[in-house]
Design a protein around this motif. Sequence first.
Motif, PDB file in Angstrom:
ATOM      1  N   LEU A 195     -32.912 -58.638  16.035  1.00 20.61           N
ATOM      2  CA  LEU A 195     -33.531 -57.622  16.825  1.00 20.61           C
ATOM      3  C   LEU A 195     -34.589 -56.828  16.120  1.00 20.61           C
ATOM      4  CD1 LEU A 195     -33.007 -55.779  19.270  1.00 20.61           C
ATOM      5  CD2 LEU A 195     -31.298 -54.515  18.215  1.00 20.61           C
ATOM      6  N   TYR A 196     -34.227 -56.527  14.751  1.00 19.45           N
ATOM      7  CA  TYR A 196     -35.464 -56.051  14.087  1.00 19.45           C
ATOM      8  C   TYR A 196     -36.665 -56.462  14.103  1.00 19.45           C
ATOM      9  CZ  TYR A 196     -38.325 -55.006   9.893  1.00 19.45           C
ATOM     10  OH  TYR A 196     -39.239 -54.990   9.098  1.00 19.45           O
ATOM     11  N   ARG A 197     -36.802 -57.952  13.895  1.00 15.87           N
ATOM     12  CA  ARG A 197     -38.047 -58.580  13.979  1.00 15.87           C
ATOM     13  C   ARG A 197     -38.744 -58.352  15.333  1.00 15.87           C
ATOM     14  NH1 ARG A 197     -35.723 -64.118  10.993  1.00 15.87           N
ATOM     15  NH2 ARG A 197     -36.267 -63.624   9.094  1.00 15.87           N
ATOM     16  N   LEU A 198     -37.960 -58.644  16.473  1.00 16.42           N
ATOM     17  CA  LEU A 198     -38.636 -58.296  17.819  1.00 16.42           C
ATOM     18  C   LEU A 198     -39.042 -56.879  17.625  1.00 16.42           C
ATOM     19  CD1 LEU A 198     -35.963 -60.158  19.961  1.00 16.42           C
ATOM     20  CD2 LEU A 198     -38.260 -61.042  19.022  1.00 16.42           C
ATOM     21  N   LEU A 199     -38.472 -55.862  17.409  1.00 22.41           N
ATOM     22  CA  LEU A 199     -38.598 -54.474  17.427  1.00 22.41           C
ATOM     23  C   LEU A 199     -39.627 -54.298  16.785  1.00 22.41           C
ATOM     24  CD1 LEU A 199     -37.719 -51.812  18.937  1.00 22.41           C
ATOM     25  CD2 LEU A 199     -36.297 -51.569  16.938  1.00 22.41           C
ATOM     26  N   VAL A 200     -39.870 -54.588  15.408  1.00 16.05           N
ATOM     27  CA  VAL A 200     -41.215 -54.238  14.656  1.00 16.05           C
ATOM     28  C   VAL A 200     -42.323 -54.899  15.140  1.00 16.05           C
ATOM     29  CG1 VAL A 200     -40.977 -56.178  12.809  1.00 16.05           C
ATOM     30  CG2 VAL A 200     -41.635 -53.821  12.141  1.00 16.05           C
ATOM     31  N   GLY A 201     -41.959 -56.077  15.647  1.00 14.90           N
ATOM     32  CA  GLY A 201     -43.472 -56.698  16.309  1.00 14.90           C
ATOM     33  C   GLY A 201     -43.957 -55.605  17.502  1.00 14.90           C
ATOM     34  N   ALA A 202     -42.973 -55.139  18.346  1.00 14.61           N
ATOM     35  CA  ALA A 202     -43.284 -54.331  19.177  1.00 14.61           C
ATOM     36  C   ALA A 202     -44.020 -52.929  18.597  1.00 14.61           C
ATOM     37  CB  ALA A 202     -42.113 -53.882  20.222  1.00 14.61           C
ATOM     38  N   ASP A 226     -40.101 -60.881   7.228  1.00 18.78           N
ATOM     39  CA  ASP A 226     -39.488 -61.497   5.929  1.00 18.78           C
ATOM     40  C   ASP A 226     -38.911 -60.448   5.063  1.00 18.78           C
ATOM     41  OD1 ASP A 226     -40.093 -63.895   7.179  1.00 18.78           O
ATOM     42  OD2 ASP A 226     -41.664 -64.168   5.903  1.00 18.78           O
ATOM     43  N   GLY A 227     -38.875 -59.189   5.373  1.00 17.44           N
ATOM     44  CA  GLY A 227     -38.392 -58.193   4.635  1.00 17.44           C
ATOM     45  C   GLY A 227     -36.999 -58.044   4.386  1.00 17.44           C
ATOM     46  N   SER A 228     -36.787 -56.978   3.410  1.00 20.15           N
ATOM     47  CA  SER A 228     -35.325 -56.856   2.878  1.00 20.15           C
ATOM     48  C   SER A 228     -34.496 -56.160   3.990  1.00 20.15           C
ATOM     49  CB  SER A 228     -35.378 -55.929   1.564  1.00 20.15           C
ATOM     50  OG  SER A 228     -35.991 -54.486   1.983  1.00 20.15           O
ATOM     51  N   GLN A 229     -33.116 -56.292   3.919  1.00 18.95           N
ATOM     52  CA  GLN A 229     -32.201 -55.811   4.563  1.00 18.95           C
ATOM     53  C   GLN A 229     -31.005 -55.264   3.786  1.00 18.95           C
ATOM     54  OE1 GLN A 229     -30.327 -58.451   7.487  1.00 18.95           O
ATOM     55  NE2 GLN A 229     -29.457 -56.720   8.649  1.00 18.95           N
ATOM     56  N   LEU A 230     -30.590 -54.028   4.214  1.00 19.15           N
ATOM     57  CA  LEU A 230     -29.430 -53.644   3.522  1.00 19.15           C
ATOM     58  C   LEU A 230     -28.339 -53.153   4.594  1.00 19.15           C
ATOM     59  CD1 LEU A 230     -28.074 -52.670   0.696  1.00 19.15           C
ATOM     60  CD2 LEU A 230     -28.991 -50.407   0.970  1.00 19.15           C
ATOM     61  N   ARG A 317     -15.011 -40.443  10.894  1.00 19.63           N
ATOM     62  CA  ARG A 317     -16.150 -41.245  11.254  1.00 19.63           C
ATOM     63  C   ARG A 317     -16.751 -42.218  10.854  1.00 19.63           C
ATOM     64  NH1 ARG A 317     -22.022 -40.264  11.329  1.00 19.63           N
ATOM     65  NH2 ARG A 317     -23.010 -40.695  13.197  1.00 19.63           N
ATOM     66  N   ILE A 318     -17.136 -43.297  11.477  1.00 18.69           N
ATOM     67  CA  ILE A 318     -17.596 -44.608  10.958  1.00 18.69           C
ATOM     68  C   ILE A 318     -19.125 -44.787  11.634  1.00 18.69           C
ATOM     69  CG2 ILE A 318     -17.300 -47.158  10.550  1.00 18.69           C
ATOM     70  CD1 ILE A 318     -15.390 -45.764   8.827  1.00 18.69           C
ATOM     71  N   SER A 319     -19.924 -45.363  10.682  1.00 17.24           N
ATOM     72  CA  SER A 319     -21.143 -45.497  11.239  1.00 17.24           C
ATOM     73  C   SER A 319     -21.732 -47.001  10.407  1.00 17.24           C
ATOM     74  CB  SER A 319     -22.216 -44.455  11.097  1.00 17.24           C
ATOM     75  OG  SER A 319     -22.682 -44.217   9.620  1.00 17.24           O
ATOM     76  N   VAL A 320     -22.577 -47.682  10.807  1.00 14.99           N
ATOM     77  CA  VAL A 320     -23.043 -48.693  10.432  1.00 14.99           C
ATOM     78  C   VAL A 320     -24.629 -48.824  10.339  1.00 14.99           C
ATOM     79  CG1 VAL A 320     -23.142 -51.447  10.202  1.00 14.99           C
ATOM     80  CG2 VAL A 320     -21.018 -50.293  10.989  1.00 14.99           C
ATOM     81  N   ALA A 321     -25.191 -48.642   9.269  1.00 19.21           N
ATOM     82  CA  ALA A 321     -26.796 -48.601   9.092  1.00 19.21           C
ATOM     83  C   ALA A 321     -27.365 -49.810   8.500  1.00 19.21           C
ATOM     84  CB  ALA A 321     -27.069 -47.461   8.278  1.00 19.21           C
ATOM     85  N   SER A 322     -28.168 -50.447   9.512  1.00 21.15           N
ATOM     86  CA  SER A 322     -28.965 -51.524   9.025  1.00 21.15           C
ATOM     87  C   SER A 322     -30.580 -51.120   8.529  1.00 21.15           C
ATOM     88  CB  SER A 322     -28.938 -52.663  10.097  1.00 21.15           C
ATOM     89  OG  SER A 322     -29.767 -54.095   9.304  1.00 21.15           O
ATOM     90  N   LEU A 323     -30.584 -51.285   7.280  1.00 20.68           N
ATOM     91  CA  LEU A 323     -31.893 -50.664   6.850  1.00 20.68           C
ATOM     92  C   LEU A 323     -32.900 -51.755   6.407  1.00 20.68           C
ATOM     93  CD1 LEU A 323     -29.608 -48.611   5.689  1.00 20.68           C
ATOM     94  CD2 LEU A 323     -31.434 -47.333   4.305  1.00 20.68           C
ATOM     95  N   HIS A 324     -34.134 -51.623   7.055  1.00 20.54           N
ATOM     96  CA  HIS A 324     -34.930 -52.712   7.058  1.00 20.54           C
ATOM     97  C   HIS A 324     -36.220 -52.178   6.325  1.00 20.54           C
ATOM     98  CE1 HIS A 324     -32.682 -55.529   9.822  1.00 20.54           C
ATOM     99  NE2 HIS A 324     -32.414 -54.300  10.187  1.00 20.54           N
ATOM    100  N   SER A 325     -37.042 -52.981   5.525  1.00 19.37           N
ATOM    101  CA  SER A 325     -38.223 -52.771   4.943  1.00 19.37           C
ATOM    102  C   SER A 325     -38.764 -54.029   4.384  1.00 19.37           C
ATOM    103  CB  SER A 325     -37.878 -51.677   3.741  1.00 19.37           C
ATOM    104  OG  SER A 325     -39.370 -51.154   3.410  1.00 19.37           O
ATOM    105  N   LEU A 326     -40.010 -53.984   3.954  1.00 23.33           N
ATOM    106  CA  LEU A 326     -40.815 -55.038   3.177  1.00 23.33           C
ATOM    107  C   LEU A 326     -40.220 -55.458   2.235  1.00 23.33           C
ATOM    108  CD1 LEU A 326     -44.411 -53.372   3.263  1.00 23.33           C
ATOM    109  CD2 LEU A 326     -43.294 -54.975   4.937  1.00 23.33           C
TER     110      LEU A 326
END
Length: 377
Positions: A195-202, A226-230, A317-326
């Motif tokens: 999803l991130y790949r499609l979104l960052v292209g947009a 092709d970046g990092s993901q945490l 409260r629970i949250s889940v963060a997917s952090l994306h960068s180069l």
Amino acid sequence: MCPTMNILATEKIKENYEEKIECRYQKGVRHLCESGITKIPRKYILPISDRPLIVKKEEKIEENLNLPIIDFAQLQGPNRSQVLKSLAKACEEYGFFQLVNHGIHSDTIQHIIEVGKKFFELPFEERAKYMSIDMQAPVRVGTSFNQNKDGVFCWRDFLKLSCHSLSSDLLSLWPSSPVDLREAASNYSEQAKFLYRLLVGAILESLGLLNNENNNDSQNLKEFEDGSQLLVLNCYPSCPEPDLTLGMPPHSDYGLLTLLLQDEVKGLQIQHQGKWLTVEPIPNSFVVNVGDHLEIFSNGRYKSVLHRVLVNSSKSRISVASLHSLPYSSKIQPSPNLINESNPKLYKDTDFSTFLEYLSSCEHNSKSFLESRKLVN
């Protein structure tokens, strides 16, 4: 015993006591709650000026914020150009938006939320196997924001999973309990990355940077994809005195984009037009926010925005963060295509190691890292 020795002995006892207390806090908020506390320890009490409910009188802290909504399905259809305009406006004016109709099945979302809940309900001894203060560890259980430097701790525990390469060697390092954590987290992280790949292209397209005739633009997209993901699973336990502390302090995210899942419990606030406003959770949606690296890359056109997390006395409260960068080895710099005489370069070049060095050398303070990268004030 001479007076000098008495003083030394007293200081040693005090030092040992303080070390014992500090060690207790390092074990996390869940561990504190399990001991049956009815008041929060002083370590978690913010100065009056920083407390969530004691702010400027003209602010209405209970105001809710309906973020701009981006319909991902529309982004993939004939209305793409109009949705791209809405996306650009959201990134410029809010730095946040809600993403709906994103294609990730609700069962996948529910599974990762449930696994997160079960992990933080494990006995302390099981969670403690993965505790580390090494900020570069591929798997890390910790507490607060930056527990190595925070003067006042946050009411938050977390599990961080590096997801850049989901090899069997990496997955073997992830917690084996709950039994379905590895399956749920790897499946979710793969879908979030897609999803991130499609979104960052947009987003690159909304900046006017995707021109098929421009090799640099194509290279930008590949490097971003092709970046990092945490993956960060956050737990904010119910708090006996929620008006004295925060789940997370005001901060901006360091990367390009963060895709956040919230459960049904409110807590996320963003600073908009000088006010702290609560983001209304929308079931099966993502809250997406611009990170510092995207602000640098866009040369300030898209803004990373301060946000924080409130806690409450009745519900965890629970949250889940997917952090994306180069990629970690990449240089982050303003796009040359966004710099000209009327839009001069505003930020220094930087990289991920510079961010880690900065974070490990000082206590976090709002957007302090990004401020240190600015060329003009």
